[in-house]
Scaffold this active site. Sequence first.
Site, PDB file in Angstrom:
ATOM      1  N   ASP A   1       9.134  16.403  19.333  1.00 40.72           N
ATOM      2  CA  ASP A   1       9.589  16.115  20.596  1.00 40.72           C
ATOM      3  C   ASP A   1       8.718  15.302  21.812  1.00 40.72           C
ATOM      4  O   ASP A   1       8.572  15.746  22.871  1.00 40.72           O
ATOM      5  CB  ASP A   1       9.940  17.483  21.227  1.00 40.72           C
ATOM      6  CG  ASP A   1      10.821  18.166  20.392  1.00 40.72           C
ATOM      7  OD1 ASP A   1      11.696  17.823  19.757  1.00 40.72           O
ATOM      8  OD2 ASP A   1      10.428  19.488  20.114  1.00 40.72           O
TER       9      ASP A   1
ATOM     10  N   LYS B   1       9.588  10.349  20.684  1.00 37.96           N
ATOM     11  CA  LYS B   1       9.591   9.168  19.592  1.00 37.96           C
ATOM     12  C   LYS B   1      10.717   8.268  19.744  1.00 37.96           C
ATOM     13  O   LYS B   1      10.569   6.935  19.530  1.00 37.96           O
ATOM     14  CB  LYS B   1       9.198   9.875  18.390  1.00 37.96           C
ATOM     15  CG  LYS B   1       8.255  10.439  18.068  1.00 37.96           C
ATOM     16  CD  LYS B   1       7.962  10.971  16.641  1.00 37.96           C
ATOM     17  CE  LYS B   1       9.093  11.767  16.401  1.00 37.96           C
ATOM     18  NZ  LYS B   1       9.074  13.280  17.347  1.00 37.96           N
TER      19      LYS B   1
ATOM     20  N   GLY C   1      16.213  15.567  16.386  1.00 34.19           N
ATOM     21  CA  GLY C   1      17.030  14.938  17.533  1.00 34.19           C
ATOM     22  C   GLY C   1      16.171  13.709  18.118  1.00 34.19           C
ATOM     23  O   GLY C   1      14.884  13.957  18.459  1.00 34.19           O
ATOM     24  N   HIS C   2      16.889  12.725  18.538  1.00 32.27           N
ATOM     25  CA  HIS C   2      16.101  11.668  18.953  1.00 32.27           C
ATOM     26  C   HIS C   2      17.125  11.346  20.279  1.00 32.27           C
ATOM     27  O   HIS C   2      18.454  11.019  20.103  1.00 32.27           O
ATOM     28  CB  HIS C   2      16.010  10.261  18.077  1.00 32.27           C
ATOM     29  CG  HIS C   2      14.891  10.219  17.341  1.00 32.27           C
ATOM     30  ND1 HIS C   2      14.491   9.435  16.407  1.00 32.27           N
ATOM     31  CD2 HIS C   2      13.861  11.365  17.442  1.00 32.27           C
ATOM     32  CE1 HIS C   2      13.473   9.747  15.705  1.00 32.27           C
ATOM     33  NE2 HIS C   2      13.191  10.964  16.582  1.00 32.27           N
TER      34      HIS C   2
ATOM     35  N   GLN D   1       9.966  14.878  13.621  1.00 32.46           N
ATOM     36  CA  GLN D   1       9.080  16.093  14.128  1.00 32.46           C
ATOM     37  C   GLN D   1       7.640  15.337  14.346  1.00 32.46           C
ATOM     38  O   GLN D   1       7.476  14.382  15.032  1.00 32.46           O
ATOM     39  CB  GLN D   1       8.923  16.922  12.916  1.00 32.46           C
ATOM     40  CG  GLN D   1      10.467  17.742  12.386  1.00 32.46           C
ATOM     41  CD  GLN D   1      11.219  16.903  11.373  1.00 32.46           C
ATOM     42  OE1 GLN D   1      10.637  16.345  10.710  1.00 32.46           O
ATOM     43  NE2 GLN D   1      12.459  17.226  11.852  1.00 32.46           N
TER      44      GLN D   1
HETATM   45  P1  GDP Z   1      11.589  12.740  20.034  1.00 32.22           P
HETATM   46  O1  GDP Z   1      12.115  13.705  19.079  1.00 32.22           O
HETATM   47  O2  GDP Z   1      10.072  12.717  20.054  1.00 32.22           O
HETATM   48  O3  GDP Z   1      12.496  11.526  20.457  1.00 32.22           O
HETATM   49  O4  GDP Z   1      11.864  13.645  21.361  1.00 32.22           O
HETATM   50  P2  GDP Z   1      13.263  13.671  22.550  1.00 32.22           P
HETATM   51  O5  GDP Z   1      14.502  12.972  22.158  1.00 32.22           O
HETATM   52  O6  GDP Z   1      13.431  15.320  22.781  1.00 32.22           O
HETATM   53  O7  GDP Z   1      12.613  13.113  23.824  1.00 32.22           O
HETATM   54  C1  GDP Z   1      12.045  13.712  25.125  1.00 32.22           C
HETATM   55  C2  GDP Z   1      13.080  13.874  26.219  1.00 32.22           C
HETATM   56  O8  GDP Z   1      12.027  13.233  26.828  1.00 32.22           O
HETATM   57  C3  GDP Z   1      14.411  12.686  25.997  1.00 32.22           C
HETATM   58  O9  GDP Z   1      15.242  13.450  26.763  1.00 32.22           O
HETATM   59  C4  GDP Z   1      13.724  11.224  26.613  1.00 32.22           C
HETATM   60  O10 GDP Z   1      14.716  10.619  27.261  1.00 32.22           O
HETATM   61  C5  GDP Z   1      12.696  12.143  27.587  1.00 32.22           C
HETATM   62  N1  GDP Z   1      11.618  11.104  27.819  1.00 32.22           N
HETATM   63  C6  GDP Z   1      10.969  10.165  27.064  1.00 32.22           C
HETATM   64  N2  GDP Z   1       9.776   9.571  27.523  1.00 32.22           N
HETATM   65  C7  GDP Z   1       9.779  10.084  28.760  1.00 32.22           C
HETATM   66  C8  GDP Z   1       8.892   9.872  29.962  1.00 32.22           C
HETATM   67  O11 GDP Z   1       7.911   9.121  29.776  1.00 32.22           O
HETATM   68  N3  GDP Z   1       9.217  10.652  31.104  1.00 32.22           N
HETATM   69  C9  GDP Z   1      10.221  11.508  31.239  1.00 32.22           C
HETATM   70  N4  GDP Z   1      10.334  12.239  32.566  1.00 32.22           N
HETATM   71  N5  GDP Z   1      11.275  11.601  30.001  1.00 32.22           N
HETATM   72  C10 GDP Z   1      10.947  11.099  29.070  1.00 32.22           C
END
Ligand code: GDP
Length: 429
Positions: free
Chosen positions: A13, A16, A40-41, A223
Amino acid sequence: MSATIILGAQWGDEGKGKVTDYFAEAADFVVRYQGGNNAGHTVVIGEERFALSLVPSGVMNPNCTPVIASGCVVDPGVLLDEIDMLTGRGVDPSRLRLSSNAHLIMPYHRKLDAVKERYLGRQKIGTTKRGIGPAYADKYARQGIRVQDLFDTKIFVDKLETVLTEKNKILTRVYNQLPMDTREIVHEYQAFAERLRPYVDDTSLLVGSAISEGRQVLFEGAQGTLLDIDHGTYPFVTSSNPTAGGALTGTGIGPKAIDRVVGVAKAYISRVGTGPFPTELDDDDGETMVRVGGEYGTVTGRRRRCGWLDLVALRYSARVNSLTDLFVTKLDVLSQFETLNVATAYSSLGDYYTEFPRQQRVLYNCTPVLHELPGWKTDISGIRDPADLPDAATAYLHFIEDAVGVPIRWVSVGPERNQVIDFRPTATS
Ligand code: GDP
């Protein structure tokens, strides 16, 4: 830079999805190398939010080939739903390539995942109950069913009958459930086979050839490092290898093919589900991170546990992955705080640790040794030039680099694709 691995440097999370999407603009191939539809992405493009669980984020770029490689486990119904969702929203998924060696998630995997978690009660792993763990278990027990088996009915039925005889005994006798019917599964999966056929390919050959030709290839880990089956906080881990080595075995390429390994790390840290978490905050600060950072799972909606950035864990991640660069995300979320803390070491059971402890018992009892840094208390989400960052934010980033020994190359300050600061604009590529 032709072959780059992008992986989670923490407990997943880290953002990525956004990072891969950022690079995917210039990528010819984006390859998922492990995991299944538990990852989830979220990709945000303008007003649109796309929640992808299986298809690599590169699908958003019409010049990019998204690849699901052999290290993944695939629930064909979920994959087809995702393909339909993308098509329905105007994204063309026809370039998607699916490894014929990837293992299939079968209905009994999902069933067993759910009943086993219930059976474990308080000892549960906190799986997403999508059958991913049981599918990997069957892969290693050499009774898995692969994508290629869908296209040979005799082999598919033979394998299914053999494995279902055992699974039905487990379902009925151990878990007191109804048995599953071979014919129903064959019927359902034959329909999937016809729809999946155009996507199936030899993805090791495809990706290997692309790298030889100097094409831009991105490997997208699901992950994160601390959830790696071998190098994470076992048993509260995922059932595959999100670490850099997993990109190689999960795709079928060698280490010399890789030019760069980018670790994505949030400016703080979170973890979902159970398991040790040394810098966890149970107070208002933790609550602020959850609220401002929107820390709820993309797939499950589960609230994530949050805490201060853990530099012991990040240093560990740099080592096991041979990270060449860091991509720090969600720095904007820390704008809320007067002062910030980072963990530089742990104390546990009377000992002091600067390296990530290998024993669960030690990790469970860790108290972080925190270093306090000033906050900046100002909105940084519109900043694109590193020179415009508040001094305290720059100092925070330099502190991370010094502690981890890996340069920070990019900093994300918001969910949008363009909310990225090139922290080293003078570095080449
Ligand atoms: P992943 O599985 O690593 O891609 O993580 P997620 O999909 O859970 O992404 C994390 C959340 O943070 C998503 O809702 C993104 O849109 C959001 N997000 C990603 N980068 C940033 C950032 O730099 N700042 C903020 N505020 N939100 C972000």
